[in-house]
Design an enzyme around this catalytic site. Structure first.
Site, short mmCIF file in Angstrom:
data_model
loop_
_atom_site.label_atom_id
_atom_site.label_comp_id
_atom_site.label_asym_id
_atom_site.label_seq_id
_atom_site.Cartn_x
_atom_site.Cartn_y
_atom_site.Cartn_z
N CYS A 53 -28.40 -11.26 -25.73
CA CYS A 53 -28.08 -10.08 -24.92
C CYS A 53 -27.66 -8.90 -25.80
O CYS A 53 -27.21 -9.08 -26.94
CB CYS A 53 -26.93 -10.39 -23.96
SG CYS A 53 -27.32 -11.60 -22.70
N GLU A 55 -25.06 -6.95 -25.58
CA GLU A 55 -23.64 -6.95 -25.93
C GLU A 55 -23.37 -7.83 -27.14
O GLU A 55 -22.60 -7.48 -28.04
CB GLU A 55 -22.79 -7.45 -24.75
CG GLU A 55 -22.90 -6.63 -23.48
CD GLU A 55 -24.00 -7.12 -22.55
OE1 GLU A 55 -25.08 -7.50 -23.02
OE2 GLU A 55 -23.75 -7.10 -21.33
N1 THU Z 1 -29.15 -9.26 -20.62
C1 THU Z 1 -28.36 -8.54 -21.47
O1 THU Z 1 -28.84 -8.02 -22.49
N2 THU Z 1 -27.04 -8.43 -21.17
C2 THU Z 1 -26.43 -8.99 -20.09
O2 THU Z 1 -25.23 -9.03 -20.01
C3 THU Z 1 -27.28 -9.54 -19.02
C4 THU Z 1 -28.65 -9.95 -19.44
C5 THU Z 1 -30.57 -9.41 -20.94
C6 THU Z 1 -30.98 -10.78 -21.35
C7 THU Z 1 -32.45 -10.78 -20.98
O3 THU Z 1 -33.19 -10.22 -22.05
C8 THU Z 1 -32.54 -9.85 -19.79
O4 THU Z 1 -31.35 -9.09 -19.80
C9 THU Z 1 -32.69 -10.55 -18.45
O5 THU Z 1 -31.71 -11.50 -18.28
#
Ligand code: THU
Length: 130
Positions: A53, A55
């Site tokens: 993710c 973050e």
């Molecule tokens: N995702 C993030 O980057 N941060 C989050 O807190 C929620 C989910 C991304 C992971 C994945 O690449 C996409 O969003 C769908 O879940």
């Protein structure tokens, strides 16, 4: 640094997102207590569980540069809706900024600022390991 400024940086970080599978791009801008800002985007993988993710990308970059204290993190998503950090990211953020704030932005509704402790009540920390 103003929240609005951090949101602008998170949007910039989102441009680098690698999200060919979900098409859901996320950007994060993490403000350290020393004033430095670390940017992150989501980095997906054909083996979906290997996805990182935005973050955690930002936090891992900062930690690997020796930075340990943080004030707040701004998170934006390409959907334009509020994108609150997932459970794993809440836990990772809590390790280093339990008193920190999370700045969310919706294209239509504007900014929303939440304490990480609101997003992760009774968060688990190293000092709990006895
Ligand atoms: N995702 C993030 O980057 N941060 C989050 O807190 C929620 C989910 C991304 C992971 C994945 O690449 C996409 O969003 C769908 O879940």
């Amino acid at each position: 640094m103003e929240n609005q400024e951090l949101v602008v940086l998170a949007k910039k970080a989102m441009e680098q997102a690698y999200a060919p599978y979900s098409k859901f791009k996320v950007g994060a801008a993490l403000l350290a207590k020393d004033g430095r800002v670390f940017l992150g985007c989501n980095v997906e993988n054909a083996s979906f569980g290997a996805t990182i993710c935005a973050e955690r990308t930002a936090m891992t970059k900062a930690i690997s540069e020796g930075v340990r204290e943080f004030e707040k993190i701004a998170v934006v998503a390409s959907s334009g809706d509020y994108a609150a950090p997932c459970g794993i990211c809440r836990q990772v953020l809590y390790e280093f900024m339990p008193e920190g704030e999370v700045v969310l932005d919706s294209f239509t509704e504007g900014m929303k600022v939440m304490k990480l402790k609101e997003l992760l009540p009774m968060g688990f920390r190293g000092e709990d390991i006895k």
